[in-house]
Design a protein around this motif. Structure first.
Motif, PDB file in Angstrom:
ATOM      1  N   UNK A   1       0.836  -1.199   0.000  1.00 18.98           N
ATOM      2  CA  UNK A   1       0.000   0.000   0.000  1.00 18.98           C
ATOM      3  C   UNK A   1       0.873   1.253   0.000  1.00 18.98           C
ATOM      4  N   UNK A   2       0.625   2.212  -0.886  1.00 18.04           N
ATOM      5  CA  UNK A   2       1.430   3.445  -0.886  1.00 18.04           C
ATOM      6  C   UNK A   2       1.165   4.266   0.375  1.00 18.04           C
ATOM      7  N   UNK A   3       2.119   5.092   0.747  1.00 15.63           N
ATOM      8  CA  UNK A   3       1.958   5.939   1.932  1.00 15.63           C
ATOM      9  C   UNK A   3       0.727   6.823   1.768  1.00 15.63           C
ATOM     10  N   UNK A   4      -0.113   6.826   2.796  1.00 11.06           N
ATOM     11  CA  UNK A   4      -1.331   7.605   2.740  1.00 11.06           C
ATOM     12  C   UNK A   4      -2.400   7.022   1.834  1.00 11.06           C
ATOM     13  N   UNK A   5      -2.221   5.775   1.396  1.00  9.11           N
ATOM     14  CA  UNK A   5      -3.141   5.156   0.459  1.00  9.11           C
ATOM     15  C   UNK A   5      -4.439   4.688   1.096  1.00  9.11           C
ATOM     16  N   UNK A   6      -5.341   4.247   0.244  1.00  9.38           N
ATOM     17  CA  UNK A   6      -6.646   3.766   0.685  1.00  9.38           C
ATOM     18  C   UNK A   6      -6.819   2.307   0.280  1.00  9.38           C
ATOM     19  N   UNK A   7      -7.416   1.539   1.180  1.00  8.36           N
ATOM     20  CA  UNK A   7      -7.576   0.099   0.975  1.00  8.36           C
ATOM     21  C   UNK A   7      -9.031  -0.281   1.232  1.00  8.36           C
ATOM     22  N   UNK A   8      -9.603  -1.086   0.343  1.00  7.74           N
ATOM     23  CA  UNK A   8     -10.969  -1.572   0.497  1.00  7.74           C
ATOM     24  C   UNK A   8     -10.972  -3.085   0.542  1.00  7.74           C
ATOM     25  N   UNK A   9     -11.653  -3.667   1.554  1.00  5.23           N
ATOM     26  CA  UNK A   9     -11.888  -5.106   1.547  1.00  5.23           C
ATOM     27  C   UNK A   9     -13.358  -5.370   1.232  1.00  5.23           C
ATOM     28  N   UNK A  10     -13.576  -6.179   0.221  1.00  2.00           N
ATOM     29  CA  UNK A  10     -14.930  -6.595  -0.167  1.00  2.00           C
ATOM     30  C   UNK A  10     -15.257  -7.882   0.580  1.00  2.00           C
ATOM     31  N   UNK A  11     -16.307  -7.849   1.409  1.00  5.38           N
ATOM     32  CA  UNK A  11     -16.634  -9.000   2.235  1.00  5.38           C
ATOM     33  C   UNK A  11     -15.680  -9.101   3.415  1.00  5.38           C
ATOM     34  N   UNK A  12     -15.687  -8.084   4.262  1.00  6.41           N
ATOM     35  CA  UNK A  12     -14.667  -7.965   5.317  1.00  6.41           C
ATOM     36  C   UNK A  12     -14.900  -8.889   6.504  1.00  6.41           C
TER      37      UNK A  12
END
Length: 222
Positions: free
Chosen positions: A45-56
């Motif tokens: 993940x890049x610094x300051x990035x955003x991450x989404x989990x589908x079906x967390x």
């Protein structure tokens, strides 16, 4: 069946399945949901990035990702309110409520803007989700469309036991099917199609003699 009706049926099913199992989910699944931690390590993940989990689910993966990449913001949704109840408690217990945002949503019809007020994200991942949801192809298509330039979508799920004994596949798949889990034989072909349609590159690996598959779709940076 209309998409909304299908989503409602899936929500009722998952709430029923996990009304009890959510309490023992993380303990039991660690023995056979292989490859989840490999996926997290490879997110980059890049610094300051955003991450989404589908079906967390219980937010187990989001919590580990938050600890491994301390500068990112994380988002997750699940169709099951029962699982989300456990997820919210776990996120709060780990002191990550300020970095992890959770919502109830349907993987086959989700909208980032509606759920989280986001236009796009840097990373999307799906960990043993596609084998559990009927609209699994739509989930991949929407996840890929949500990627920012240079972003990537990461998948880990059950493979087809290509290099394992036939009896092992039959026994394990029967046990999975009893819990409404159906490994997706067509996954490589679907990923190839979506990559072509959306101008993405694709990576695919069959690991542990086909016990689990690991795949990525990458959007060009330019």
């Amino acid at each position: 069946m209309a998409g909304g009706e299908q989503g409602a049926d899936q929500k009722r099913l998952m709430d029923g399945v996990y009304a009890f199992h959510r309490h023992i989910y993380d303990f039991t699944r660690k023995f056979y949901l292989i490859g989840r931690d490999l996926l997290i390590r490879e997110l980059d993940v890049p610094r300051g990035g955003t991450v989404l989990e589908v079906g967390c689910g219980t937010a187990r993966n989001l919590i580990l990702t938050a600890k491994r990449f301390p500068d990112c913001r994380l988002y997750g949704f699940d169709i099951s309110e029962a699982m989300l109840e456990t997820a919210r408690k776990s996120v709060a217990k780990h002191g990550l409520s300020d970095r992890i945002t959770l919502a109830q949503g349907d993987a086959g019809a989700f909208d980032l803007q509606t759920l989280f007020g986001l236009a796009q994200v840097d990373r999307v991942f799906m960990s043993y989700t596609l084998s559990m949801i009927p609209p699994w192809v739509e989930a991949i298509e929407l996840g890929a469309k949500a990627l920012a330039p240079g972003g990537s979508l990461h998948i880990v799920d059950f493979g087809q036991y290509e290099r394992l004994p036939g009896f092992a596949k039959r026994l394990h798949f029967k046990s999975l099917n009893d819990f409404h889990v159906f490994p997706r034989r067509e996954l490589p072909a679907v990923l190839k199609r979506i990559a072509g349609e959306q101008g993405l590159s694709m990576e695919f690996r069959s690991l542990w003699r086909g016990y689990f598959w690991r795949a990525s779709l990458i959007r060009p940076a330019g």
